[in-house]
Design an enzyme around this catalytic site. Structure first.
Site, PDB file in Angstrom:
ATOM      1  CE  LYS A  98      -2.844  -2.496  -7.013  1.00  0.00           C
ATOM      2  NZ  LYS A  98      -2.347  -2.891  -5.680  1.00  0.00           N
ATOM      3  N   GLY A  99      -6.299   2.878  -6.602  1.00  0.00           N
ATOM      4  CA  GLY A  99      -6.821   4.240  -6.618  1.00  0.00           C
ATOM      5  C   GLY A  99      -8.230   4.370  -6.085  1.00  0.00           C
ATOM      6  NE  ARG A 100     -10.883  -1.283  -3.845  1.00  0.00           N
ATOM      7  CZ  ARG A 100      -9.863  -2.081  -3.627  1.00  0.00           C
ATOM      8  NH1 ARG A 100      -8.860  -1.648  -2.887  1.00  0.00           N
ATOM      9  NH2 ARG A 100      -9.840  -3.300  -4.126  1.00  0.00           N
TER      10      ARG A 100
ATOM     11  CB  SER B 299      -3.784   2.563   2.460  1.00  0.00           C
ATOM     12  OG  SER B 299      -3.984   2.039   1.165  1.00  0.00           O
TER      13      SER B 299
ATOM     14  CE  LYS C 189      -3.506  -0.757  -0.383  1.00  0.00           C
ATOM     15  NZ  LYS C 189      -4.144  -1.218  -1.641  1.00  0.00           N
TER      16      LYS C 189
END
EC number: 3.5.1.-
Length: 882
Positions: free
Chosen positions: A833-835, A712, A614
């Site tokens: 990815k990029g939530r 994260s 992360k």
């Protein structure tokens, strides 16, 4: 006053002659009193820092040692000290220091070496009320005696408080005083002597392995011996010897008969003088008895914490049965001698049995007399243990097809069955140890398929030399034992033609390398060859004399076991060795020679992205893959782009499995392989494993604010429907107490522990040099990836560079940078990815800021020490902390 008046009246009535007579009597009485106090103990100079520069001077008077107060000795307190030895050496390369370390390493005792301080700081001796060292060893005891007052008091108080003993060596030189008192001790030294006929004091409480029943006749090596003398009850001689010449030692008396007296070459201080127990040696470890007594001294002074049990297991393998050339094989009389010697050895080693390794193809390929020896050997088949080599004695790593290997083994098994040789011993040895380590997978599989092999042995793990580092391991269900040499090789068949002369072989046996191998190893598997049992039968000579020597000089209990039981015993004792340590086969010529030529070390990666999770490792993985010279591993069916080799169960699949994730390079100079496994970062085992296999690899790690990383990870687990993450809030997870459920604590650890950045980087620095590790700013990678990639390319030293300013584009929908394709399109990371998730609550932020404060301070110190730039988030965090 009345007494004084009486004395005056008496003096008036005495004549001058009477007064002179009384004065004479008084002086004579004074002389006798002085003689008692001055010569009741022999005079000597203290070997202080200046003592070696002067050979003259009057010794100070020394009061009788029996008048000194006796101090109580603190008992050894195992629970209060770590089982670690502190060794003070003259230099890192001094011979005696290296010999001391070699014995400690052979015994698998942990130690720490320090250059002996004359003046300066003493290593920290305690930690949180616990002693860090169980024993102190001084290569030069004068460095201890002449310590500055502060450090001497510090060390002595530590030894008294924690019951820690001291071992010291006094090695005389041409400047040493012939007779001197050890400064501060009721002990005298007489140096630069030639000695002979060493014996052991049977009353010494030190003795454990050493048996005091023998006298080592003859001259002791060197003419620089020191002997010890004292009449204080604290000193007990351990080893004693005579002087070579008929001259008496100065200060020991003028009686002509005193030269034949025994003088202490090793003395034990029982601690009655100052509460500290010591063992002092009057020379180095060149004399074999000193090595034996040194082992006992370590055991005694540590309350047996640093000692091996008295049991010693010995297995003698005889390789190449039937294989030898004409003139080197066993004849009928040799076979009979083998059988008779086996029975003789059983008087000292219950059920001792020679272990015979055979290649059936070479049966009856000698002279007529040697073929008769083959027949007689097979008639004794039930008297020995047997194990298979390859049928044709071929090296297994040359066979790339498992079925061909199995066919060779089947031929040998058929031969065994036809001649009544047992096939169920579960032990095999590969010719030249080929395929055992480095591992040839086909060998292990064929062994299990044909023979049901459970045990083998090799001298190659982890390396042939030094022999004291040899270890065992378990792979694919087969236990691998370390194998030892014994000074005999295929060409050593005549006693008088032994390399260096027959005395060299005797020296190896009688207190030398072979003796030390048994002394310092609970289990020894010895390799010998058929040729050692023909002609002069050096194999029989060696082990008969070794066993006699061990029985005469030690209390060791010699035993044997069949190979499978022996291997089980080995891994009971050394359970920590079960896991192998894979190394680069190309770093050791011997390993490369017995490794398949179809394999190449060029398939190994030159770069590891180690995480942590992360922090942006997948993005970095994508960006590196855009470089034409950089190639990532093939994806795993289980763990996707991550191989996860060094940190988990995949490691036990071996390096062949690992290499399959990388293509065979088309250009070994420019091709640059890399792999990314984010779990490596905080793994306790990954750094050591990675450094062993990839010693020259570069290592990349990405760091973001550990609080953000923890949050994260929590959100990542919620997205993957982790029931614990769904049940508890983030604040509940990170603040959970020790009484929380195991599953909650496990999630807490995965959130918090990877953020101990300094701790984990230190572990990687213990395996890799600092210039092999680059720490990247995760925040900067997210905002200015092209700038970070310029730094990475420079660090990797790639021949061609990519302008990432032209190949990356920001995707506003994703919220991060993606690969720019033709036509203005972009290739971004997957949906996972990029939530977007809610901001961290303020209470959790405050808790984590406090939680990571000390960790971040340590990280800043570590990065400064490494010469690396502090990440922007770390600078901001430290500024806000002030």
């Amino acid at each position: 006053m009345p007494a004084l008046a009486c004395l005056r009246r008496l003096c008036r009535h005495l004549s001058p002659q009477a007064v002179l007579f009384l004065l004479f009597v008084f002086c004579l009485f004074s002389v006798f009193v002085s003689a008692y106090y001055l010569y009741g103990w022999n005079r000597g100079l203290e070997p202080s820092a200046d003592a070696s520069e002067s050979d003259c001077g009057d010794p100070p008077p020394v009061a009788p040692s029996r008048l000194l107060p006796i101090k109580p000795v603190q008992a050894v307190a195992p629970s209060r000290t770590d089982p670690l030895v502190l060794v003070f050496v003259e230099s890192l390369y001094s011979q005696l220091g290296q010999e001391v370390v070699a014995i400690l390493e052979s015994s698998r005792f942990k130690y720490r070496t320090e250059i002996a301080p004359g003046k300066g700081d003493m290593p920290t001796l305690t930690d949180k009320g616990r002693g860090r060292f169980a024993l102190i060893i001084y290569e030069n005891i004068l460095k201890y005696v002449n310590l500055d007052a502060w450090n001497r008091e510090l060390l002595d108080k530590y030894c008294v408080a924690y019951g820690v003993g001291i071992i010291g060596f006094f090695k005389a030189n041409e400047n040493s005083l012939l007779s001197a008192q050890l400064k501060g001790f009721p002990l005298f030294l007489h140096s630069n002597l030639g000695l002979k006929d060493c014996s052991i004091n049977p009353k010494s409480p030190l003795l454990y392995v050493t048996r005091p029943s023998e006298v080592e006749k003859g001259v002791l090596p060197g003419e620089d011996w020191t002997v010890f003398q004292s009449n204080h009850s604290t000193y007990e001689p351990v080893l004693l010897a005579k002087t070579r010449s008929s001259e008496s030692i100065p200060h020991l008396g003028a009686d002509a008969g005193l030269h034949a007296a025994l003088h202490a070459t090793v003395v034990q201080d029982l601690g009655l003088h100052d509460g500290i127990q010591r063992v002092l040696f009057g020379n180095n470890l060149n004399f074999w008895l000193h090595k034996l007594v040194f082992v006992d001294a370590v055991a005694f002074l540590t309350g047996k914490r640093l000692s091996l049990p008295l049991d010693r297991y010995i297995l003698v393998d005889i390789d190449d049965i039937f294989v030898g050339k004409e003139g080197t094989r066993m004849k009928v009389e040799d076979v009979k001698a083998l059988f008779d010697t086996q029975n003789e050895l059983r008087t000292h080693i219950p059920n001792f049995t020679f272990n015979l390794g055979y290649s059936g193809k070479f049966f009856h390929t000698g002279t007529d007399a040697e073929d008769a020896g083959d027949d007689l050997l097979l008639s004794y088949v039930k008297e020995f243990w047997w194990f298979p080599h390859m049928w044709s004695h071929m090296q297994p790593h040359l066979f790339h097809n498992q079925s061909v290997l199995a066919e060779q083994m089947a031929l040998n098994k058929k031969f065994a069955v036809e001649h009544g040789i047992p096939t169920d011993m579960g032990y095999a040895v590969a010719p030249h140890h080929s395929g055992v380590y480095p591992v040839h997978v086909q060998l292990y599989e064929a062994w299990k398929q044909v023979w049901n092999i459970r045990v083998t042995s090799t001298e190659e793990y982890p390396h042939l030399k030094p022999a004291r580092y040899r270890r065992g391991f378990i792979h694919n269900g087969i236990m691998v034992l370390p194998r030892q040499t014994c000074g005999l090789f295929t060409h050593t068949i005549f006693y008088n033609e032994y390399p260096g002369g027959s005395s060299e072989l005797d020296k190896i046996i009688n207190g030398g390398e072979l003796f030390l191998t048994v002394l310092l190893n609970p289990i020894s598997v010895f390799m010998t060859h058929l040729s050692n049992y023909g002609n002069d039968r050096l194999g029989l000579y060696t082990f008969k004399h070794l066993v006699r020597f061990l029985h005469s000089w030690t209390n060791l209990r010699l035993q044997t076991l069949p190979p499978v039981q022996l291997a089980q015993k080995y891994f009971q004792i050394f359970s920590e060795e079960k896991d192998p340590l894979w190394q680069d086969p190309c770093e050791d010529k011997r390993h490369k020679d017995i490794w398949s030529k179809e394999k190449t070390c060029d398939r190994f990666p030159k770069l590891l992205i180690i995480g942590p999770q992360k922090t942006g490792t997948t993005a970095l993985y994508l960006f590196l893959g855009m470089h034409p010279d950089l190639s990532s591993n093939y994806p795993s069916s289980e763990t996707f782009e991550e191989i996860q080799f060094f940190n988990g169960h995949n490691y036990h699949k071996g390096i062949d499995w690992y290499m399959e994730f990388f293509p065979i390079p088309s250009n070994t100079t420019s091709d640059f392989y890399f792999e990314k496994s984010a779990n490596y970062f905080d793994s306790e085992v990954a750094p050591r494993r990675a450094a062993a296999l990839l010693p020259k690899a570069k290592v990349l790690t990405i760091l973001i604010n550990p609080a953000d990383r923890a949050y994260s990870w929590y959100q990542h687990q919620r997205a993957h429907d982790d029931p614990v993450a769904l049940k508890y809030t983030f604040h509940e997870v990170i603040t959970a107490g020790p009484d929380a459920s195991s599953k909650l604590r496990a999630l807490q650890n995965r959130c918090l522990v990877p953020g101990w950045y300094a701790t984990h980087i230190e572990r990687w620095l213990s395996a890799f040099h600092a210039n092999q590790i680059l720490v990247l700013d995760g925040k900067l990678l997210r905002t200015e990836p092209a700038k970070v990639m310029d730094t990475v390319q420079k660090f990797l030293g790639v021949t061609s560079t990519v302008d990432y300013h032209k190949t990356l584009a920001f995707d506003p929908k994703k919220g991060f940078w993606c690969q720019l394709l033709e036509g203005g399109k972009t290739k971004c990371l997957g949906k996972s990815k990029g939530r977007k998730y809610p901001e961290m609550d303020l209470d959790s932020r405050a808790f984590l800021k406090d939680y990571y404060r000390d960790h971040n301070i340590e990280l800043s110190k570590l990065l400064y020490k490494m010469g690396q730039t502090l990440p922007t988030w770390l600078r901001e965090d430290l500024q806000n902390t002030r």
